[in-house]
Write an enzyme that holds these catalytic residues in place. Structure first.
Site, PDB file in Angstrom:
ATOM      1  N   GLY A  16       0.779  -1.231   0.000  1.00 43.12           N
ATOM      2  CA  GLY A  16       0.000   0.000   0.000  1.00 43.12           C
ATOM      3  C   GLY A  16       0.811   1.281   0.000  1.00 43.12           C
ATOM      4  CG  ASN A  18       1.801   3.187  -5.626  1.00 44.85           C
ATOM      5  OD1 ASN A  18       2.449   4.151  -6.010  1.00 44.85           O
ATOM      6  ND2 ASN A  18       2.171   1.943  -5.880  1.00 44.85           N
ATOM      7  CG  MET A 103      -0.627  -7.845  -7.333  1.00 47.08           C
ATOM      8  SD  MET A 103       0.105  -6.945  -8.724  1.00 47.08           S
ATOM      9  CE  MET A 103       0.939  -8.277  -9.560  1.00 47.08           C
ATOM     10  CG  HIS A 104      -8.290 -10.424  -9.652  1.00 52.00           C
ATOM     11  ND1 HIS A 104      -8.390 -11.793  -9.791  1.00 52.00           N
ATOM     12  CD2 HIS A 104      -9.470  -9.909 -10.091  1.00 52.00           C
ATOM     13  CE1 HIS A 104      -9.587 -12.087 -10.282  1.00 52.00           C
ATOM     14  NE2 HIS A 104     -10.268 -10.958 -10.470  1.00 52.00           N
ATOM     15  CG  LEU A 106     -10.648  -6.097 -11.701  1.00 53.06           C
ATOM     16  CD1 LEU A 106     -10.680  -4.609 -11.396  1.00 53.06           C
ATOM     17  CD2 LEU A 106     -11.586  -6.857 -10.762  1.00 53.06           C
ATOM     18  CG  HIS A 138       1.613  -1.797 -16.233  1.00 56.73           C
ATOM     19  ND1 HIS A 138       1.649  -3.032 -15.609  1.00 56.73           N
ATOM     20  CD2 HIS A 138       2.324  -1.939 -17.386  1.00 56.73           C
ATOM     21  CE1 HIS A 138       2.330  -3.881 -16.361  1.00 56.73           C
ATOM     22  NE2 HIS A 138       2.750  -3.241 -17.433  1.00 56.73           N
ATOM     23  CG  ASP A 178      -1.132  -3.694 -17.816  1.00 52.87           C
ATOM     24  OD1 ASP A 178      -1.777  -3.118 -16.927  1.00 52.87           O
ATOM     25  OD2 ASP A 178      -0.415  -4.682 -17.587  1.00 52.87           O
TER      26      ASP A 178
END
Length: 227
Positions: A16, A18, A103-104, A106, A138, A178
């Site tokens: 966390g 960021n 990290m998933h 969507l 990213h 991305d």
């Protein structure tokens, strides 16, 4: 300036840092008239949840992981999980959703609910008629090292002499990983003989700057949702 604070929902999976950059920028010129009203993680041990709980005032948190969800809901799919994540986000009525180390990947079911293409079945109060922008941080340049392990792959390419710099971007989230419209892009050059952790530290410092800049940029483009 509107008296209604712009609402930010943050999705994360890790430490966390960021998120902390966003928290530290709230109600400063970098991110004025804003609040984070949800931090959701797909990892129970994510320190980002602790950062949110220790903020002043404390930020509401939520935890929802894919495998426990599938185990507890026989017959449900990954798309159902993504829709459940969307529901939790929609309950916070955010003006923007920031993926800050989430990290998933969507699926379309998440994006359809956030941009109003699909309504939440049986919960009309959660449906939105106004698309809620979703942005993602990213650690690579547009079209370069999409997906996971981007920093490691870029560093390896540098060691092979294939590139001299990589970078970091914040982009709009679309179904292709991305590949959404870049909002802010910053190049980060490699330094000869610098270990990967040195490069990573410099890159993360840039991330902390541009995640705040991109969040403000998108909020400034949109009117806050009315309560």
């Amino acid at each position: 300036m509107s008296s209604t604070k712009r609402r930010i929902a943050v999705l994360l999976s890790g430490s966390g840092t960021n998120l902390q950059a966003l928290i530290d920028s709230l109600n400063t010129p970098a991110l004025p008239n804003a609040e984070i009203n949800l931090v959701l993680s797909n990892r129970k041990a994510a320190y980002g949840l602790t950062r949110a709980a220790q903020a002043y005032p404390p930020i509401p948190t939520a935890y929802l992981a894919l495998q426990p969800y599938l185990k507890n809901n026989p017959g449900k799919t990954r798309e159902d999980y993504d829709a459940e994540v969307a529901k939790q986000v929609l309950r916070a009525k955010p003006d923007i959703v920031v993926l800050a180390g989430w990290m998933h990947i969507l699926s379309e079911s998440f994006l359809e609910l956030l941009d109003g293409r699909r309504s939440v079945e049986g919960e009309l109060d959660l449906s939105t008629t106004k698309p809620i922008p979703v942005i993602n941080l990213h650690p690579a340049l547009p079209g370069q090292f999409d997906g996971a392990s981007a920093i490691e792959r870029a560093y390896e390419a540098f060691k092979k002499g294939e590139i001299k710099y990589s970078g970091v971007m914040v982009h709009r989230v679309v179904k292709d990983v991305d590949r959404g419209e870049p909002l802010i892009v910053r190049e980060v050059p490699f330094i000869d003989d610098e270990p990967i952790d040195g490069y990573e530290k410099r890159l993360h410092n840039v991330e902390h700057e541009i995640i705040v800049q991109a969040t403000k940029k998108v909020l400034d483009e949109a009117e806050p949702l009315q309560s």
